[in-house]
Design a protein around this motif. Structure first.
Motif, PDB file in Angstrom:
ATOM      1  N   ASN A 149      15.241  61.719 115.654  1.00 64.59           N
ATOM      2  CA  ASN A 149      13.794  61.875 115.424  1.00 64.59           C
ATOM      3  C   ASN A 149      13.472  62.004 113.941  1.00 64.59           C
ATOM      4  O   ASN A 149      12.699  62.885 113.532  1.00 64.59           O
ATOM      5  CB  ASN A 149      13.263  63.086 116.189  1.00 64.59           C
ATOM      6  N   THR A 150      14.093  61.157 113.152  1.00 63.81           N
ATOM      7  CA  THR A 150      13.910  61.219 111.707  1.00 63.81           C
ATOM      8  C   THR A 150      13.361  59.902 111.181  1.00 63.81           C
ATOM      9  O   THR A 150      13.846  58.827 111.547  1.00 63.81           O
ATOM     10  CB  THR A 150      15.228  61.547 110.996  1.00 63.81           C
ATOM     11  N   LEU A 151      12.357  60.011 110.335  1.00 66.79           N
ATOM     12  CA  LEU A 151      11.772  58.864 109.643  1.00 66.79           C
ATOM     13  C   LEU A 151      12.302  58.857 108.215  1.00 66.79           C
ATOM     14  O   LEU A 151      12.459  59.923 107.608  1.00 66.79           O
ATOM     15  CB  LEU A 151      10.256  58.987 109.624  1.00 66.79           C
ATOM     16  N   TYR A 152      12.577  57.672 107.691  1.00 68.27           N
ATOM     17  CA  TYR A 152      13.101  57.553 106.337  1.00 68.27           C
ATOM     18  C   TYR A 152      12.239  56.609 105.503  1.00 68.27           C
ATOM     19  O   TYR A 152      11.571  55.718 106.028  1.00 68.27           O
ATOM     20  CB  TYR A 152      14.522  57.006 106.358  1.00 68.27           C
ATOM     21  N   LEU A 153      12.324  56.811 104.190  1.00 65.55           N
ATOM     22  CA  LEU A 153      11.757  55.849 103.254  1.00 65.55           C
ATOM     23  C   LEU A 153      12.790  55.656 102.150  1.00 65.55           C
ATOM     24  O   LEU A 153      13.017  56.568 101.333  1.00 65.55           O
ATOM     25  CB  LEU A 153      10.441  56.339 102.665  1.00 65.55           C
ATOM     26  N   GLN A 154      13.440  54.503 102.150  1.00 66.74           N
ATOM     27  CA  GLN A 154      14.382  54.159 101.094  1.00 66.74           C
ATOM     28  C   GLN A 154      13.598  53.525  99.960  1.00 66.74           C
ATOM     29  O   GLN A 154      12.921  52.511 100.164  1.00 66.74           O
ATOM     30  CB  GLN A 154      15.444  53.188 101.620  1.00 66.74           C
ATOM     31  N   MET A 155      13.696  54.125  98.791  1.00 74.84           N
ATOM     32  CA  MET A 155      12.926  53.657  97.639  1.00 74.84           C
ATOM     33  C   MET A 155      13.886  53.202  96.544  1.00 74.84           C
ATOM     34  O   MET A 155      14.677  54.010  96.025  1.00 74.84           O
ATOM     35  CB  MET A 155      12.020  54.779  97.111  1.00 74.84           C
ATOM     36  N   ASN A 156      13.841  51.928  96.225  1.00 72.52           N
ATOM     37  CA  ASN A 156      14.683  51.343  95.184  1.00 72.52           C
ATOM     38  C   ASN A 156      13.828  50.829  94.044  1.00 72.52           C
ATOM     39  O   ASN A 156      12.608  50.662  94.194  1.00 72.52           O
ATOM     40  CB  ASN A 156      15.507  50.192  95.768  1.00 72.52           C
ATOM     41  N   SER A 157      14.463  50.593  92.920  1.00 70.88           N
ATOM     42  CA  SER A 157      13.763  50.054  91.738  1.00 70.88           C
ATOM     43  C   SER A 157      12.506  50.868  91.445  1.00 70.88           C
ATOM     44  O   SER A 157      11.417  50.306  91.228  1.00 70.88           O
ATOM     45  CB  SER A 157      13.404  48.586  91.972  1.00 70.88           C
ATOM     46  N   LEU A 158      12.656  52.168  91.420  1.00 66.76           N
ATOM     47  CA  LEU A 158      11.501  53.046  91.239  1.00 66.76           C
ATOM     48  C   LEU A 158      10.878  52.870  89.865  1.00 66.76           C
ATOM     49  O   LEU A 158      11.576  52.606  88.868  1.00 66.76           O
ATOM     50  CB  LEU A 158      11.906  54.492  91.462  1.00 66.76           C
ATOM     51  N   LYS A 159       9.574  53.042  89.831  1.00 65.77           N
ATOM     52  CA  LYS A 159       8.788  52.893  88.603  1.00 65.77           C
ATOM     53  C   LYS A 159       8.050  54.209  88.334  1.00 65.77           C
ATOM     54  O   LYS A 159       7.776  54.970  89.274  1.00 65.77           O
ATOM     55  CB  LYS A 159       7.763  51.778  88.775  1.00 65.77           C
ATOM     56  N   PRO A 160       7.699  54.467  87.082  1.00 67.09           N
ATOM     57  CA  PRO A 160       6.936  55.688  86.790  1.00 67.09           C
ATOM     58  C   PRO A 160       5.659  55.800  87.625  1.00 67.09           C
ATOM     59  O   PRO A 160       5.265  56.906  87.993  1.00 67.09           O
ATOM     60  CB  PRO A 160       6.633  55.549  85.297  1.00 67.09           C
ATOM     61  N   GLU A 161       5.044  54.689  87.943  1.00 73.52           N
ATOM     62  CA  GLU A 161       3.810  54.724  88.732  1.00 73.52           C
ATOM     63  C   GLU A 161       4.050  55.088  90.193  1.00 73.52           C
ATOM     64  O   GLU A 161       3.088  55.258  90.958  1.00 73.52           O
ATOM     65  CB  GLU A 161       3.047  53.396  88.643  1.00 73.52           C
ATOM     66  N   ASP A 162       5.304  55.208  90.603  1.00 72.69           N
ATOM     67  CA  ASP A 162       5.611  55.691  91.947  1.00 72.69           C
ATOM     68  C   ASP A 162       5.597  57.219  92.012  1.00 72.69           C
ATOM     69  O   ASP A 162       5.741  57.798  93.096  1.00 72.69           O
ATOM     70  CB  ASP A 162       6.990  55.194  92.403  1.00 72.69           C
ATOM     71  N   THR A 163       5.446  57.866  90.866  1.00 71.49           N
ATOM     72  CA  THR A 163       5.412  59.325  90.834  1.00 71.49           C
ATOM     73  C   THR A 163       4.240  59.849  91.653  1.00 71.49           C
ATOM     74  O   THR A 163       3.094  59.444  91.445  1.00 71.49           O
ATOM     75  CB  THR A 163       5.294  59.821  89.384  1.00 71.49           C
ATOM     76  N   ALA A 164       4.538  60.744  92.599  1.00 67.55           N
ATOM     77  CA  ALA A 164       3.514  61.276  93.494  1.00 67.55           C
ATOM     78  C   ALA A 164       4.156  62.276  94.443  1.00 67.55           C
ATOM     79  O   ALA A 164       5.389  62.384  94.505  1.00 67.55           O
ATOM     80  CB  ALA A 164       2.863  60.157  94.311  1.00 67.55           C
ATOM     81  N   VAL A 165       3.317  62.984  95.176  1.00 62.64           N
ATOM     82  CA  VAL A 165       3.780  63.737  96.332  1.00 62.64           C
ATOM     83  C   VAL A 165       3.737  62.787  97.523  1.00 62.64           C
ATOM     84  O   VAL A 165       2.707  62.149  97.766  1.00 62.64           O
ATOM     85  CB  VAL A 165       2.903  64.967  96.602  1.00 62.64           C
ATOM     86  N   TYR A 166       4.860  62.684  98.215  1.00 63.91           N
ATOM     87  CA  TYR A 166       4.974  61.775  99.352  1.00 63.91           C
ATOM     88  C   TYR A 166       4.871  62.575 100.651  1.00 63.91           C
ATOM     89  O   TYR A 166       5.539  63.609 100.806  1.00 63.91           O
ATOM     90  CB  TYR A 166       6.287  61.013  99.292  1.00 63.91           C
ATOM     91  N   TYR A 167       4.045  62.061 101.557  1.00 59.12           N
ATOM     92  CA  TYR A 167       3.802  62.708 102.843  1.00 59.12           C
ATOM     93  C   TYR A 167       4.176  61.767 103.975  1.00 59.12           C
ATOM     94  O   TYR A 167       3.915  60.563 103.892  1.00 59.12           O
ATOM     95  CB  TYR A 167       2.325  63.056 103.008  1.00 59.12           C
ATOM     96  N   CYS A 168       4.746  62.298 105.022  1.00 55.51           N
ATOM     97  CA  CYS A 168       4.893  61.498 106.231  1.00 55.51           C
ATOM     98  C   CYS A 168       3.808  61.923 107.223  1.00 55.51           C
ATOM     99  O   CYS A 168       3.278  63.039 107.156  1.00 55.51           O
ATOM    100  CB  CYS A 168       6.272  61.601 106.848  1.00 55.51           C
ATOM    101  N   ALA A 169       3.472  60.996 108.109  1.00 53.69           N
ATOM    102  CA  ALA A 169       2.429  61.230 109.095  1.00 53.69           C
ATOM    103  C   ALA A 169       2.833  60.606 110.417  1.00 53.69           C
ATOM    104  O   ALA A 169       3.587  59.628 110.456  1.00 53.69           O
ATOM    105  CB  ALA A 169       1.108  60.628 108.626  1.00 53.69           C
TER     106      ALA A 169
END
Length: 115
Positions: free
Chosen positions: A76-96
């Motif tokens: 029962n786990t959701l994932y988000l694999q994030m590659n090639s990250l950019k400074p503009e990806d900076t944020a608080v990330y929420y799952c829903a």
């Protein structure tokens, strides 16, 4: 009711990778869609990606080809694999989680990408 707990955020250099996790509990069998959102300082919360029944996925254009959303049903786990990250990806990330027209939110996890 559905409870969601995110983890996996942190500080990473531009070009690096992070994997976010979202553990779901409660009335999970009735969930139709799970998604990731993010909110940068001073900005509104924005949609990032979702995964629906049948593993149908959708991404905002800015993350296509860099982020991958997937779920592990046995845990029962959701994932988000994030590659090639950019400074503009900076944020608080929420799952829903969406079920019966109601959306539940996690508490969020901070992702900071340094240039």
């Amino acid at each position: 009711q559905v409870q969601l707990v995110e983890s996996g955020g942190g500080l990473v250099q531009a070009g690096g990778s992070l994997r976010l996790s979202c553990a779901a509990s409660g009335s999970i069998n009735s969930i139709n869609v799970m998604s990731w959102w993010r909110q940068a300082a001073g900005h509104q919360r924005e949609f990032v990606a979702h995964i629906a029944r049948g593993n149908i996925t959708y991404y905002v254009d800015s993350v296509k080809g860099r982020f991958t959303i997937f779920r592990d049903n046995p845990t029962n786990t959701l994932y988000l694999q994030m590659n090639s990250l950019k400074p503009e990806d900076t944020a608080v990330y929420y799952c829903a989680a969406d079920r019966s027209g109601f959306r539940s939110w996690g508490q969020g996890t901070q992702v900071t990408v340094s240039s």
